[in-house]
Design a protein around this motif. Structure first.
Motif: not given
Length: 129
Positions: A97-111
């Motif tokens: 889940t943490e990895s998915a959150v980080k990938r999602y955040q990167s894709s959205e241009g957020i920290s």
């Protein structure tokens, strides 16, 4: 992406019932094959954005957390096409889940810190423009 006017059912378990409080089933994205692995239903809740039937809060979530808010997070991540690991929606905020959150955040241009706060929740629940 295709648009259709209905609730989006993700998974083989079936649709959860839609609560009667202000839920709109207006145009929703049709799920992809990857998204269809989630055992959840996500729909547009006109009062705050996408909702998957687990939790309406936007409380902070990070690795080690568990419960309904994590299930909601996992279902939203899967809805947007991000795998949360082989356990799927289990309510445990682990490495997948943490990895998915980080990938999602990167894709959205957020920290991409792996912590789900107000900005990440806002993006996860937002309707596409």
């Amino acid at each position: 992406m295709k648009w259709r006017k209905t609730a989006v059912t993700l998974g083989l378990v079936g649709a959860l019932s839609v609560p009667a409080v202000g839920v709109s089933t207006a145009a929703v994205l049709e799920p992809t094959a990857a998204q269809a692995t989630a055992a959840a239903t996500c729909w547009r809740a006109s009062f705050f954005g996408y909702y998957c039937g687990y939790d309406t809060s936007n409380a902070y979530a990070s690795r080690g957390d568990s419960g309904a808010k994590v299930k909601e997070l996992q279902a939203l991540l899967i809805f947007w096409g991000f795998s949360v690991g082989s356990s799927g929606i289990d309510g445990q905020f682990g490495s997948g889940t943490e990895s998915a959150v980080k990938r999602y955040q990167s894709s959205e241009g957020i920290s991409a810190d792996g912590i789900v706060g107000p900005t990440t929740w806002s993006h996860l629940r937002a309707f596409p423009s």
